[in-house]
Design a protein around this motif. Structure first.
Motif, PDB file in Angstrom:
ATOM      1  N   GLU A   1      50.740 -71.697  11.316  1.00  0.00           N
ATOM      2  CA  GLU A   1      51.255 -71.452  12.661  1.00  0.00           C
ATOM      3  C   GLU A   1      52.465 -72.134  12.908  1.00  0.00           C
ATOM      4  OE1 GLU A   1      48.461 -74.242  14.760  1.00  0.00           O
ATOM      5  OE2 GLU A   1      46.734 -72.861  14.411  1.00  0.00           O
ATOM      6  N   VAL A   2      53.010 -73.314  11.805  1.00  0.00           N
ATOM      7  CA  VAL A   2      54.349 -73.679  11.974  1.00  0.00           C
ATOM      8  C   VAL A   2      55.370 -72.299  11.386  1.00  0.00           C
ATOM      9  CG1 VAL A   2      55.912 -75.108  10.910  1.00  0.00           C
ATOM     10  CG2 VAL A   2      53.644 -76.036  11.649  1.00  0.00           C
ATOM     11  N   GLN A   3      54.937 -71.772  10.424  1.00  0.00           N
ATOM     12  CA  GLN A   3      55.743 -70.824  10.041  1.00  0.00           C
ATOM     13  C   GLN A   3      56.086 -69.787  10.955  1.00  0.00           C
ATOM     14  OE1 GLN A   3      53.903 -69.274   6.445  1.00  0.00           O
ATOM     15  NE2 GLN A   3      54.887 -70.924   5.048  1.00  0.00           N
ATOM     16  N   ALA A   4      54.886 -69.428  11.660  1.00  0.00           N
ATOM     17  CA  ALA A   4      55.064 -68.280  12.921  1.00  0.00           C
ATOM     18  C   ALA A   4      55.991 -68.775  13.886  1.00  0.00           C
ATOM     19  CB  ALA A   4      53.603 -68.061  13.304  1.00  0.00           C
ATOM     20  N   SER A   5      55.715 -69.850  14.190  1.00  0.00           N
ATOM     21  CA  SER A   5      56.996 -70.699  15.217  1.00  0.00           C
ATOM     22  C   SER A   5      58.291 -70.794  14.938  1.00  0.00           C
ATOM     23  CB  SER A   5      56.153 -71.970  15.956  1.00  0.00           C
ATOM     24  OG  SER A   5      56.447 -73.195  14.770  1.00  0.00           O
ATOM     25  N   MET A   6      58.207 -71.171  13.467  1.00  0.00           N
ATOM     26  CA  MET A   6      59.638 -71.230  12.866  1.00  0.00           C
ATOM     27  C   MET A   6      60.341 -69.742  12.923  1.00  0.00           C
ATOM     28  SD  MET A   6      59.430 -73.929   9.828  1.00  0.00           S
ATOM     29  CE  MET A   6      60.812 -73.925   9.421  1.00  0.00           C
ATOM     30  N   HIS A   7      59.422 -68.814  12.707  1.00  0.00           N
ATOM     31  CA  HIS A   7      59.947 -67.354  12.741  1.00  0.00           C
ATOM     32  C   HIS A   7      60.302 -66.931  14.111  1.00  0.00           C
ATOM     33  CE1 HIS A   7      60.426 -63.188  11.485  1.00  0.00           C
ATOM     34  NE2 HIS A   7      59.555 -63.013  12.595  1.00  0.00           N
ATOM     35  N   ALA A   8      59.709 -67.369  15.021  1.00  0.00           N
ATOM     36  CA  ALA A   8      60.097 -66.945  16.455  1.00  0.00           C
ATOM     37  C   ALA A   8      61.307 -67.624  16.721  1.00  0.00           C
ATOM     38  CB  ALA A   8      58.918 -67.431  17.386  1.00  0.00           C
ATOM     39  N   THR A   9      61.512 -68.934  16.399  1.00  0.00           N
ATOM     40  CA  THR A   9      62.788 -69.551  16.630  1.00  0.00           C
ATOM     41  C   THR A   9      63.919 -68.981  15.867  1.00  0.00           C
ATOM     42  OG1 THR A   9      61.257 -71.697  17.063  1.00  0.00           O
ATOM     43  CG2 THR A   9      63.748 -72.016  16.368  1.00  0.00           C
ATOM     44  N   TYR A  10      63.701 -68.497  14.668  1.00  0.00           N
ATOM     45  CA  TYR A  10      64.643 -68.067  13.880  1.00  0.00           C
ATOM     46  C   TYR A  10      65.201 -66.826  14.385  1.00  0.00           C
ATOM     47  CZ  TYR A  10      66.542 -65.148   9.836  1.00  0.00           C
ATOM     48  OH  TYR A  10      67.392 -64.377   9.235  1.00  0.00           O
ATOM     49  N   VAL A  11      64.079 -65.868  15.048  1.00  0.00           N
ATOM     50  CA  VAL A  11      64.602 -64.756  15.528  1.00  0.00           C
ATOM     51  C   VAL A  11      65.239 -65.024  16.918  1.00  0.00           C
ATOM     52  CG1 VAL A  11      63.510 -62.520  16.867  1.00  0.00           C
ATOM     53  CG2 VAL A  11      62.551 -63.207  14.641  1.00  0.00           C
ATOM     54  N   GLU A  12      64.887 -65.903  17.733  1.00  0.00           N
ATOM     55  CA  GLU A  12      65.596 -66.482  18.855  1.00  0.00           C
ATOM     56  C   GLU A  12      67.145 -66.862  18.434  1.00  0.00           C
ATOM     57  OE1 GLU A  12      64.363 -69.465  21.535  1.00  0.00           O
ATOM     58  OE2 GLU A  12      62.490 -68.252  21.487  1.00  0.00           O
ATOM     59  N   ASP A  13      67.139 -67.719  17.886  1.00  0.00           N
ATOM     60  CA  ASP A  13      68.549 -68.112  17.061  1.00  0.00           C
ATOM     61  C   ASP A  13      69.423 -66.973  16.590  1.00  0.00           C
ATOM     62  OD1 ASP A  13      67.693 -70.587  17.955  1.00  0.00           O
ATOM     63  OD2 ASP A  13      67.214 -71.517  15.679  1.00  0.00           O
ATOM     64  N   MET A  14      68.972 -66.119  15.776  1.00  0.00           N
ATOM     65  CA  MET A  14      69.765 -64.935  15.300  1.00  0.00           C
ATOM     66  C   MET A  14      70.273 -64.244  16.541  1.00  0.00           C
ATOM     67  SD  MET A  14      70.445 -65.065  12.325  1.00  0.00           S
ATOM     68  CE  MET A  14      71.008 -63.426  12.059  1.00  0.00           C
ATOM     69  N   ALA A  15      69.419 -63.834  17.695  1.00  0.00           N
ATOM     70  CA  ALA A  15      69.644 -63.383  18.820  1.00  0.00           C
ATOM     71  C   ALA A  15      70.859 -63.668  19.493  1.00  0.00           C
ATOM     72  CB  ALA A  15      68.598 -62.897  19.834  1.00  0.00           C
ATOM     73  N   GLN A  16      70.894 -65.192  19.565  1.00  0.00           N
ATOM     74  CA  GLN A  16      71.901 -65.785  20.194  1.00  0.00           C
ATOM     75  C   GLN A  16      73.002 -65.858  19.352  1.00  0.00           C
ATOM     76  OE1 GLN A  16      70.147 -69.898  20.641  1.00  0.00           O
ATOM     77  NE2 GLN A  16      69.222 -69.187  22.803  1.00  0.00           N
ATOM     78  N   LEU A  17      73.099 -65.957  17.891  1.00  0.00           N
ATOM     79  CA  LEU A  17      74.137 -65.756  17.351  1.00  0.00           C
ATOM     80  C   LEU A  17      74.870 -64.444  17.146  1.00  0.00           C
ATOM     81  CD1 LEU A  17      73.055 -67.743  13.767  1.00  0.00           C
ATOM     82  CD2 LEU A  17      74.870 -68.488  15.573  1.00  0.00           C
ATOM     83  N   ARG A  18      73.955 -63.263  17.234  1.00  0.00           N
ATOM     84  CA  ARG A  18      74.379 -61.964  17.460  1.00  0.00           C
ATOM     85  C   ARG A  18      75.039 -61.787  19.022  1.00  0.00           C
ATOM     86  NH1 ARG A  18      69.448 -60.549  14.634  1.00  0.00           N
ATOM     87  NH2 ARG A  18      70.148 -60.060  12.502  1.00  0.00           N
ATOM     88  N   ALA A  19      74.698 -62.512  19.720  1.00  0.00           N
ATOM     89  CA  ALA A  19      75.243 -62.308  21.146  1.00  0.00           C
ATOM     90  C   ALA A  19      76.658 -63.069  21.185  1.00  0.00           C
ATOM     91  CB  ALA A  19      74.446 -62.938  22.499  1.00  0.00           C
ATOM     92  N   GLN A  20      76.764 -64.341  20.371  1.00  0.00           N
ATOM     93  CA  GLN A  20      78.094 -65.017  20.377  1.00  0.00           C
ATOM     94  C   GLN A  20      79.167 -64.100  19.463  1.00  0.00           C
ATOM     95  OE1 GLN A  20      76.532 -68.743  19.105  1.00  0.00           O
ATOM     96  NE2 GLN A  20      77.739 -69.683  20.768  1.00  0.00           N
ATOM     97  N   SER A  21      78.465 -63.436  18.688  1.00  0.00           N
ATOM     98  CA  SER A  21      79.338 -62.601  17.593  1.00  0.00           C
ATOM     99  C   SER A  21      79.940 -61.573  18.347  1.00  0.00           C
ATOM    100  CB  SER A  21      78.590 -62.049  16.510  1.00  0.00           C
ATOM    101  OG  SER A  21      79.401 -61.060  15.806  1.00  0.00           O
TER     102      SER A  21
END
Length: 94
Positions: A31-51
């Motif tokens: 469950e933690v890995q799944a939630s971390m994955h979701a956070t990772y995807v969210e954070d990457m989307a934000q980084l791409r938007a900032q890029s």
């Protein structure tokens, strides 16, 4: 029941309990890995938007005239600093 049989039964019970607890822990880890994955995807989307925002600001900077140069440089540095800060934070979370 002999002492030997009692001991074997006691050990079996303890091992079974540990295996059940281990299974629960494994489920929580998944469950933690799944939630971390979701956070990772969210954070990457934000980084791409900032890029993308930084690239757009760079294009604006290239096209700006001398009269707006200083203001655009300040804006570009803010966008870059925010992007670098977000990237550093994201990297520290991995």
């Amino acid at each position: 029941m002999t002492t030997r049989e009692a001991y074997i039964e006691k050990m079996k019970t303890q091992l079974d309990e540990l295996n059940v607890r281990m299974e629960h822990l494994g489920n929580k880890a998944a469950e933690v890995q799944a939630s971390m994955h979701a956070t990772y995807v969210e954070d990457m989307a934000q980084l791409r938007a900032q890029s993308v925002q930084a690239i757009k600001k760079m294009e604006e900077l290239k096209a700006t005239g001398e009269d707006r140069w200083d203001a655009m440089v300040a804006e570009m540095e803010k966008v870059r600093d925010a992007f670098v800060h977000s990237f550093s934070y994201f990297k520290s979370q991995l």
